[in-house]
Design an enzyme around this catalytic site. Structure first.
Site, PDB file in Angstrom:
ATOM      1  N   GLY A 110      42.398  47.647  47.746  1.00 27.12           N
ATOM      2  CA  GLY A 110      43.434  48.287  46.941  1.00 27.12           C
ATOM      3  C   GLY A 110      44.798  47.646  46.949  1.00 27.12           C
ATOM      4  O   GLY A 110      45.683  48.103  46.214  1.00 27.12           O
TER       5      GLY A 110
ATOM      6  N   GLU B  89      38.269  45.600  52.431  1.00 27.70           N
ATOM      7  CA  GLU B  89      37.508  45.342  51.193  1.00 27.70           C
ATOM      8  C   GLU B  89      38.421  44.969  50.033  1.00 27.70           C
ATOM      9  O   GLU B  89      38.469  45.681  49.024  1.00 27.70           O
ATOM     10  CB  GLU B  89      36.745  46.612  50.785  1.00 27.70           C
ATOM     11  CG  GLU B  89      35.861  47.219  51.828  1.00 27.70           C
ATOM     12  CD  GLU B  89      35.424  48.641  51.446  1.00 27.70           C
ATOM     13  OE1 GLU B  89      35.941  49.219  50.470  1.00 27.70           O
ATOM     14  OE2 GLU B  89      34.556  49.170  52.148  1.00 27.70           O
ATOM     15  N   PRO B  90      39.166  43.884  50.126  1.00 30.31           N
ATOM     16  CA  PRO B  90      40.052  43.536  49.013  1.00 30.31           C
ATOM     17  C   PRO B  90      39.295  42.909  47.848  1.00 30.31           C
ATOM     18  O   PRO B  90      38.348  42.144  48.059  1.00 30.31           O
ATOM     19  CB  PRO B  90      40.993  42.503  49.646  1.00 30.31           C
ATOM     20  CG  PRO B  90      40.158  41.847  50.699  1.00 30.31           C
ATOM     21  CD  PRO B  90      39.200  42.898  51.209  1.00 30.31           C
TER      22      PRO B  90
ATOM     23  N   ARG C 103      40.980  42.693  43.965  1.00 27.84           N
ATOM     24  CA  ARG C 103      42.018  42.161  43.072  1.00 27.84           C
ATOM     25  C   ARG C 103      42.963  41.181  43.771  1.00 27.84           C
ATOM     26  O   ARG C 103      43.330  40.155  43.199  1.00 27.84           O
ATOM     27  CB  ARG C 103      42.810  43.353  42.535  1.00 27.84           C
ATOM     28  CG  ARG C 103      43.854  43.006  41.534  1.00 27.84           C
ATOM     29  CD  ARG C 103      44.762  44.207  41.210  1.00 27.84           C
ATOM     30  NE  ARG C 103      44.111  45.475  41.236  1.00 27.84           N
ATOM     31  CZ  ARG C 103      43.757  46.180  40.144  1.00 27.84           C
ATOM     32  NH1 ARG C 103      44.002  45.691  38.950  1.00 27.84           N
ATOM     33  NH2 ARG C 103      43.193  47.362  40.275  1.00 27.84           N
TER      34      ARG C 103
ATOM     35  N   ARG D 117      41.575  46.041  30.179  1.00 33.79           N
ATOM     36  CA  ARG D 117      42.608  46.685  31.004  1.00 33.79           C
ATOM     37  C   ARG D 117      43.825  47.178  30.196  1.00 33.79           C
ATOM     38  O   ARG D 117      44.290  48.286  30.432  1.00 33.79           O
ATOM     39  CB  ARG D 117      43.075  45.748  32.128  1.00 33.79           C
ATOM     40  CG  ARG D 117      41.956  45.295  33.060  1.00 33.79           C
ATOM     41  CD  ARG D 117      42.478  44.662  34.337  1.00 33.79           C
ATOM     42  NE  ARG D 117      43.050  45.645  35.221  1.00 33.79           N
ATOM     43  CZ  ARG D 117      44.326  45.878  35.361  1.00 33.79           C
ATOM     44  NH1 ARG D 117      45.202  45.149  34.703  1.00 33.79           N
ATOM     45  NH2 ARG D 117      44.742  46.819  36.165  1.00 33.79           N
TER      46      ARG D 117
ATOM     47  N   CYS E 285      37.352  46.254  15.680  1.00 38.47           N
ATOM     48  CA  CYS E 285      37.770  47.282  14.721  1.00 38.47           C
ATOM     49  C   CYS E 285      38.189  48.568  15.417  1.00 38.47           C
ATOM     50  O   CYS E 285      37.512  49.601  15.279  1.00 38.47           O
ATOM     51  CB  CYS E 285      36.641  47.529  13.743  1.00 38.47           C
ATOM     52  SG  CYS E 285      36.200  46.014  12.909  1.00 38.47           S
ATOM     53  N   GLU E 286      39.233  48.514  16.192  1.00 39.17           N
ATOM     54  CA  GLU E 286      39.797  49.699  16.835  1.00 39.17           C
ATOM     55  C   GLU E 286      41.297  49.483  16.975  1.00 39.17           C
ATOM     56  O   GLU E 286      41.727  48.388  17.361  1.00 39.17           O
ATOM     57  CB  GLU E 286      39.233  49.891  18.254  1.00 39.17           C
ATOM     58  CG  GLU E 286      37.746  50.026  18.303  1.00 39.17           C
ATOM     59  CD  GLU E 286      37.283  51.106  19.271  1.00 39.17           C
ATOM     60  OE1 GLU E 286      38.105  51.948  19.692  1.00 39.17           O
ATOM     61  OE2 GLU E 286      36.098  51.086  19.571  1.00 39.17           O
TER      62      GLU E 286
ATOM     63  N   TYR F 165      38.853  42.155  37.398  1.00 38.13           N
ATOM     64  CA  TYR F 165      38.546  43.212  36.437  1.00 38.13           C
ATOM     65  C   TYR F 165      38.741  42.727  34.995  1.00 38.13           C
ATOM     66  O   TYR F 165      39.177  43.468  34.119  1.00 38.13           O
ATOM     67  CB  TYR F 165      39.369  44.479  36.739  1.00 38.13           C
ATOM     68  CG  TYR F 165      39.171  44.940  38.162  1.00 38.13           C
ATOM     69  CD1 TYR F 165      37.942  45.441  38.580  1.00 38.13           C
ATOM     70  CD2 TYR F 165      40.190  44.843  39.112  1.00 38.13           C
ATOM     71  CE1 TYR F 165      37.733  45.836  39.895  1.00 38.13           C
ATOM     72  CE2 TYR F 165      39.993  45.238  40.433  1.00 38.13           C
ATOM     73  CZ  TYR F 165      38.761  45.728  40.810  1.00 38.13           C
ATOM     74  OH  TYR F 165      38.551  46.117  42.110  1.00 38.13           O
TER      75      TYR F 165
HETATM   76  N1  LLP Z   1      36.577  49.306  47.994  1.00 38.52           N
HETATM   77  C1  LLP Z   1      36.231  50.357  47.223  1.00 38.52           C
HETATM   78  C2  LLP Z   1      35.455  51.448  47.812  1.00 38.52           C
HETATM   79  C3  LLP Z   1      36.619  50.403  45.874  1.00 38.52           C
HETATM   80  O1  LLP Z   1      36.288  51.445  45.128  1.00 38.52           O
HETATM   81  C4  LLP Z   1      37.392  49.325  45.324  1.00 38.52           C
HETATM   82  C5  LLP Z   1      37.798  49.339  43.921  1.00 38.52           C
HETATM   83  C6  LLP Z   1      37.717  48.257  46.172  1.00 38.52           C
HETATM   84  C7  LLP Z   1      37.300  48.281  47.501  1.00 38.52           C
HETATM   85  C8  LLP Z   1      38.512  47.078  45.698  1.00 38.52           C
HETATM   86  O2  LLP Z   1      39.761  47.459  45.235  1.00 38.52           O
HETATM   87  P1  LLP Z   1      40.865  46.343  44.908  1.00 38.52           P
HETATM   88  O3  LLP Z   1      41.213  45.651  46.210  1.00 38.52           O
HETATM   89  O4  LLP Z   1      40.307  45.395  43.930  1.00 38.52           O
HETATM   90  O5  LLP Z   1      42.005  47.125  44.359  1.00 38.52           O
HETATM   91  N2  LLP Z   1      38.974  48.364  37.002  1.00 38.52           N
HETATM   92  C9  LLP Z   1      40.209  48.760  37.650  1.00 38.52           C
HETATM   93  C10 LLP Z   1      40.097  48.748  39.154  1.00 38.52           C
HETATM   94  C11 LLP Z   1      38.980  49.608  39.688  1.00 38.52           C
HETATM   95  C12 LLP Z   1      38.873  49.573  41.187  1.00 38.52           C
HETATM   96  C13 LLP Z   1      37.677  50.288  41.674  1.00 38.52           C
HETATM   97  N3  LLP Z   1      37.475  50.249  43.091  1.00 38.52           N
HETATM   98  C14 LLP Z   1      41.325  47.858  37.134  1.00 38.52           C
HETATM   99  O6  LLP Z   1      41.084  47.015  36.287  1.00 38.52           O
HETATM  100  O7  LLP Z   1      42.485  48.010  37.553  1.00 38.52           O
END
Ligand code: LLP
Length: 432
Positions: free
Chosen positions: A239, A273-274, A276, A312, A343-344, A372
């Protein structure tokens, strides 16, 4: 590092001109920098080094096998949320002992596959899921290592669609139920409860919610231990937000300090768990202008990338910087909407942007598209999925080619009761 810089007036990915990639691979195309991905991984690993935290890359952000293999080469494990992602992690060379299987709805088949594979840990999110895994593991005569994901009920202060740590979200088990659920897990013959997990949301740019959530988790671990449970592992989730607009950079040292103060004293094995953070700013979506349309209220720059390539902006009102590939193009007084051919009305990549004068054929780079982006792409409007390119230094490789129309359209099957397709007739023109 920013791998996308102007050299001799034209935007490059590391040492490769984006114009060259556009000419050789076509547009739209995702372009990733291997060096930038590695630099992000190394920066996080360095910030966390003294705590010996396992970094499980969240594949959902970008699951191209070349990207996974780049990170695995640096030492990353994988956080997967489906059998498909698990198979990708394995195919890209991640060792099963470094794979965590998360997600709110694993099926029995997926559990079986993961148990056969011998993954490091399942992160479970509900009692029915615990029961199902216990049954599946019993049927196979094995014991499943499980971390239970608790929901700390903390507001992550991010977009509503990507916040996960509040009670009203579907994720995790409410912290008030933690003791009862953990005791149930401990009593199950084919479950080995190894610890706890959490994840409060994505694109967090304010680190205060992490401190609040980690403090609650540490309290929980202490009280579970007081009840006699051997809590050996804590999964910190992902996150950490990235800089999309040039004004908000998360300081990894500050994040590390929060972990060091709140969680490290527990003396548990730590995982994070990174997603992004590792890949987001290491990629761009390269697109070419098809037309420029001057309305009375706006200038519309119609490009060949669309919401099916990068959803996004329309799904989360997300901001992605957009820059011309040619530096210092002449200024325009008219702000532009950058829109695709779908077409949106929701098919836009940006609205009301200050951009130079643009003509048909001009290239634009949509930045921060490494996470993403391609993974959320679709073939809506029967558009081909954009290909992916990985750059390293002066080299580049197509790591997912653009599919052919034959491959895309050929996926459909006609049932017996529909006659085979006829060549289009021009009956109306009286040619029959
Ligand atoms: N761990 C779990 C349990 C998660 O649900 C997620 C993301 C991550 C790790 C990784 O999160 P990150 O480090 O990438 O923030 N599609 C959306 C983001 C959805 C994230 C879902 N879960 C976007 O484009 O912003």
């Amino acid at each position: 590092m920013d791998a996308f810089t102007y050299r001799d007036g034209s935007l490059h990915a590391e040492g490769v001109p984006l114009a060259r990639i556009a000419a050789e691979v076509g547009t739209p195309v995702f372009v990733y920098s291997a060096t930038a991905i590695e630099a992000q991984y190394d920066a996080l690993a360095a910030a966390l080094a003294d705590m010996n935290i396992g970094i499980c890359y969240a594949l959902k952000a970008n699951s191209n096998q070349a990207v996974i293999a780049t990170l695995a080469g640096r030492g990353a494990g994988a956080d997967v949320v489906s059998e498909g992602e698990l198979r990708r992690a394995l195919a890209a060379g991640v060792h099963p002992s470094k794979i965590v299987f998360a997600g709110v709805g694993k099926t029995a088949g997926e559990m079986r596959f993961a148990l056969e594979t011998g993954i490091h840990q399942f992160n479970l999110e509900s009692e029915p899921e615990l029961e199902l895994l216990n049954d599946v593991a019993a049927g196979m005569g094995v014991v499943a290592p499980v971390a239970i994901r608790f929901n700390p009920d903390v507001d992550a202060k991010t977009h509503a669609k990507i916040t996960t740590g509040k009670k009203e979200n579907k994720f995790g088990i409410e912290i008030e139920q933690a003791k009862a659920v953990y005791a149930r897990a401990a009593a199950m013959a084919n479950i080995d409860p190894v610890g706890v997990a959490m994840h409060i949301g994505s694109q967090l740019t304010d680190l205060a919610p992490y401190r609040a959530a980690y403090r609650r988790m540490a309290d929980l671990v202490r009280s579970l231990r007081a009840e006699g449970h051997d809590i050996r592992r804590v999964d910190l989730g992902g996150g950490i937000g990235i800089d999309y607009s040039g004004d908000h950079i998360v300081d990894l040292a500050t994040y590390a300090a929060i972990v060091r103060e709140e969680i490290a004293p527990l003396g548990a094995e730590l995982l994070c768990e990174p997603g992004r953070l590792l890949v987001g700013n290491a990629g761009v979506l390269l697109t070419r202008t098809i037309f420029v349309k001057h309305g009375s209220a706006k200038r519309f720059v119609i490009v060949d990338a669309a919401m099916n390539d990068l959803i996004r902006p329309t799904l989360y009102e997300a901001y992605h910087q957009i820059v011309p590939v040619i530096e210092n193009a002449p200024e325009s007084p008219h702000p532009a909407d950058i829109v695709g051919p779908v077409c949106e009305s929701g098919d836009y990549l940006a609205r009301d942007r200050a951009l130079p004068e643009l003509d048909a054929g001009d290239l634009l780079a949509v930045k921060s598209a490494g996470a993403y982006g391609a993974v959320m792409g679709s073939s809506y409007n029967t558009r081909l999925l954009a290909p992916e390119v990985l750059v390293r230094g002066d080299d580049f490789a197509v790591v997912r080619p653009r599919p052919s129309y034959e491959a895309l359209i050929g996926q459909d099957r006609l049932p017996d009761w529909l006659s085979p397709p006829q060549p289009m007739r021009r009956a109306a023109a009286g040619e029959d």
